[in-house]
Design a protein around this motif. Structure first.
Motif, short mmCIF file in Angstrom:
data_model
loop_
_atom_site.label_atom_id
_atom_site.label_comp_id
_atom_site.label_asym_id
_atom_site.label_seq_id
_atom_site.Cartn_x
_atom_site.Cartn_y
_atom_site.Cartn_z
N ARG A 150 9.97 1.62 11.59
CA ARG A 150 11.32 1.24 11.18
C ARG A 150 11.65 1.84 9.82
N GLU A 151 12.95 1.91 9.57
CA GLU A 151 13.44 2.49 8.32
C GLU A 151 12.99 1.65 7.12
N LEU A 152 12.51 2.30 6.08
CA LEU A 152 12.06 1.58 4.90
C LEU A 152 12.30 2.46 3.68
N SER A 153 13.17 1.99 2.77
CA SER A 153 13.50 2.77 1.57
C SER A 153 12.61 2.35 0.41
N ARG A 154 12.32 3.30 -0.45
CA ARG A 154 11.57 2.98 -1.67
C ARG A 154 12.54 2.46 -2.74
N PRO A 155 12.08 1.60 -3.64
CA PRO A 155 12.96 1.16 -4.73
C PRO A 155 13.41 2.36 -5.57
N ALA A 156 14.69 2.34 -5.99
CA ALA A 156 15.24 3.47 -6.73
C ALA A 156 14.47 3.71 -8.04
N ASP A 157 14.09 2.63 -8.72
CA ASP A 157 13.39 2.81 -10.01
C ASP A 157 12.10 3.60 -9.81
N GLU A 158 11.44 3.31 -8.69
CA GLU A 158 10.18 4.00 -8.41
C GLU A 158 10.42 5.50 -8.15
N VAL A 159 11.49 5.80 -7.40
CA VAL A 159 11.81 7.20 -7.12
C VAL A 159 12.14 7.94 -8.41
N VAL A 160 12.97 7.28 -9.26
CA VAL A 160 13.38 7.91 -10.52
C VAL A 160 12.14 8.16 -11.39
N ALA A 161 11.24 7.17 -11.46
CA ALA A 161 10.04 7.33 -12.29
C ALA A 161 9.19 8.48 -11.78
N GLU A 162 9.10 8.61 -10.46
CA GLU A 162 8.29 9.69 -9.90
C GLU A 162 8.91 11.05 -10.22
N VAL A 163 10.22 11.15 -10.10
CA VAL A 163 10.88 12.43 -10.39
C VAL A 163 10.73 12.75 -11.89
N GLU A 164 10.85 11.74 -12.74
CA GLU A 164 10.66 11.99 -14.18
C GLU A 164 9.26 12.54 -14.46
N HIS B 208 0.77 12.42 -5.32
CA HIS B 208 1.75 13.44 -5.04
C HIS B 208 1.21 14.82 -5.39
N ARG B 209 1.42 15.71 -4.49
CA ARG B 209 1.02 17.06 -4.83
C ARG B 209 2.29 17.86 -5.10
N ALA B 210 2.53 18.13 -6.34
CA ALA B 210 3.72 18.90 -6.69
C ALA B 210 3.42 20.38 -6.59
N ARG B 211 4.38 21.14 -6.16
CA ARG B 211 4.26 22.57 -6.35
C ARG B 211 4.59 22.80 -7.80
N THR C 34 8.80 23.45 -7.41
CA THR C 34 9.57 22.56 -6.54
C THR C 34 8.64 21.48 -5.98
N ALA C 35 9.22 20.34 -5.68
CA ALA C 35 8.39 19.25 -5.13
C ALA C 35 9.20 18.45 -4.11
N TYR C 36 8.52 17.93 -3.13
CA TYR C 36 9.14 16.99 -2.20
C TYR C 36 8.89 15.58 -2.69
N VAL C 37 9.90 14.73 -2.57
CA VAL C 37 9.73 13.32 -2.91
C VAL C 37 10.26 12.51 -1.73
N THR C 38 9.40 11.75 -1.11
CA THR C 38 9.84 10.92 0.01
C THR C 38 10.56 9.70 -0.53
N VAL C 39 11.81 9.50 -0.11
CA VAL C 39 12.56 8.34 -0.61
C VAL C 39 12.64 7.24 0.44
N MET C 40 12.42 7.60 1.69
CA MET C 40 12.42 6.58 2.74
C MET C 40 11.56 7.07 3.90
N ARG D 38 0.83 -1.20 0.00
CA ARG D 38 0.00 0.00 0.00
C ARG D 38 0.87 1.25 0.00
N LEU D 39 2.08 1.13 0.55
CA LEU D 39 2.98 2.27 0.59
C LEU D 39 3.28 2.75 -0.83
N GLU D 40 3.47 1.76 -1.73
CA GLU D 40 3.79 2.11 -3.11
C GLU D 40 2.64 2.90 -3.74
#
Ligand code: SF4
Length: 459
Positions: free
Chosen positions: A174-188, A144-147, A150-156, A136-138
């Protein structure tokens, strides 16, 4: 359920600001409409933060004001979320029985459904699950609400450090990182929508990629993101000094899109206090990080957090903090009086520092920091810096506002068409909170990466 008018009030950190943005987006997608004032709303959501001093006290005095609105309009729904809600759970109802919904940090994505249930049944609900469901986290991050610029992207999310004074590991999990591909896709996606700057968020962002262990660590993620065409600026927060790697320091020298600003919380200038805080670094290690950061990127701005009056802090410990401040000369500092958070280790420590002593130390520390901030800002007067224009200035008068690479706000006369672009600005004056500037007669304005004619909204 009918469409509701909702109002979100946020206390606290960037993570909360980001969560409120996501929540507003979820509510809009459920057919509700955001309004600017609580007295116009059918649903008021208070997103709370437990880090700051007297968080519960501030919450209840704010809720008292909303209670008056509810007395006049009994159909008003009041919801409380965030860290205080996660911590207090149903206990909150005892003190504020007029609150309809309490939701924890892991229940954000359920809020539209929970609101519908409360309004349908008339029953109060407390939803404070201990764990986040990774699947569900994914889905949650997809919202995402972008300005506009500028935008915030939570990576972990979460933190495993358990600093003695901090409640975050208990309320954010506990610490939980998002997969890098997902972060990159979101930033794109964000860049395609016109975002020029992303701030990568995590409670302890340097340990990105460790849990679960992936192929990408944080410096590698920064380098991947820097290759996205159209992304002008990358920032991140918050860094833990013990996890700031040589490779990340090298990024500041090698990756032009990584902006020259780091928020690196020190918390105390005394090794004895740092040990009691369980910070797991020494002042010597911190100073060597500062030196290496400045070697990698001489113009880098360094900001920090400091706690005064931690249990057992002596005048000598406090003076050591002032000495470190004199040596580093921070660009900015968030400073707090220690206040115990129930359930944390520090809440059980002996030797509390009396309140008047804490207040006196905080005043001395803040006076010193004001002088340093002003000094660092004044050093920019006469210098030309590229400013990413974010929108009209609050000062009005045909001025626009943006940030230097060092994250300093600059107000200057300019054209609203420059929003989303970098403009070379000569800094003409400096105050503690912002700079003033001017552009030359023939301004140097960077390309507009935003999709044609997208209207901008500013928060
Ligand atoms: S690193 Fe320490 S202060 Fe920061 S969130 Fe984790 S426990 Fe809290």
């Amino acid at each position: 359920m009918d469409s509701l008018r909702f109002y979100v009030q946020t206390f606290g950190c960037q993570m909360n600001d980001h969560d409120s943005g996501v929540l507003a987006r979820l509510l809009e997608e459920a057919g509700h409409l955001e309004v600017a004032r609580p007295d116009e709303a059918d649903l008021i959501v208070v997103n709370t933060c437990a880090i700051r001093e007297k968080a519960e006290q501030k919450l209840f005095s704010q809720l008292g004001r909303y209670r008056l609105l509810k007395d006049r309009r009994p159909d008003l729904t009041i919801a409380v979320g965030g860290c205080v809600a996660q911590d207090a759970g149903r206990r909150l109802f005892r003190r504020a029985p007029y609150v309809d919904l309490v939701f924890g940090t892991h229940a954000l994505q359920d809020v539209p459904d929970l609101v519908a249930r409360v309004r349908r049944t008339g029953r109060r609900i407390a939803a404070t699950p201990e764990e986040q469901d990774p699947e569900r986290l994914e889905a949650f991050y997809a919202h995402h609400r972008a300005r506009a610029v500028t935008a915030y992207v939570t990576v972990m999310q979460g933190c495993d450090n358990y600093c003695a004074y901090c409640i975050v590991p208990y309320v954010r999990g506990r610490e939980l990182s998002r997969p890098a591909d997902e972060v990159v896709a979101e930033v794109e996606r964000l860049v395609a929508q016109g975002v020029a700057e992303v701030s990568l968020l995590g409670q302890n962002v340097n340990s990105y990629g460790l849990k679960p262990r992936g192929e990408t660590d944080f410096p590698a993620l920064v380098r991947r993101l820097a290759r996205i065409p159209g992304l002008l600026r990358i920032r991140f927060t918050t860094s833990h000094p013990k996890d700031l790697s040589d490779d990340l320091i090298r990024c500041f020298g090698e990756v032009p899109a990584l902006m020259p600003h780091i928020h690196l919380p020190l918390q105390s200038g005394s090794d004895r206090v740092l040990e009691a805080m369980r910070r797991r670094y020494t002042v010597g290690r911190y100073l060597s990080l500062v030196e290496r950061l400045r070697q990698a990127r001489p113009e880098i701005a360094i900001t920090s957090d400091m706690i005064v009056g931690f249990p057992g802090e002596t005048e000598e410990d406090f003076r050591a903090t002032l000495e470190v401040m004199e040596r580093v000369r921070f660009d900015g500092l968030f400073s707090f009086k220690f206040s115990p958070r129930p359930g944390t280790l520090a809440a059980r420590l002996p030797e509390p520092v009396p309140e008047p002593v804490k207040e006196e130390r905080l005043a001395r520390l803040q006076a010193l920091q004001q002088a340093h901030t002003l000094e660092r800002n004044q050093a920019l007067v006469g210098v030309v810096r590229p400013v990413l224009v974010e929108g009209p200035s609050k000062a009005g008068g045909g001025q626009v506002s943006g940030r230097t690479p060092e994250n300093k706000i600059v107000n200057f006369p300019g054209d609203p068409a420059w929003v989303g672009r970098e403009v070379d600005v000569r800094i003409t004056a400096a105050a503690v909170n912002s700079l003033r500037g001017e552009v030359p007669a023939a301004p140097s304005v960077g390309p507009d990466h935003r999709p044609g004619g997208v209207a901008c909204t500013f928060r």
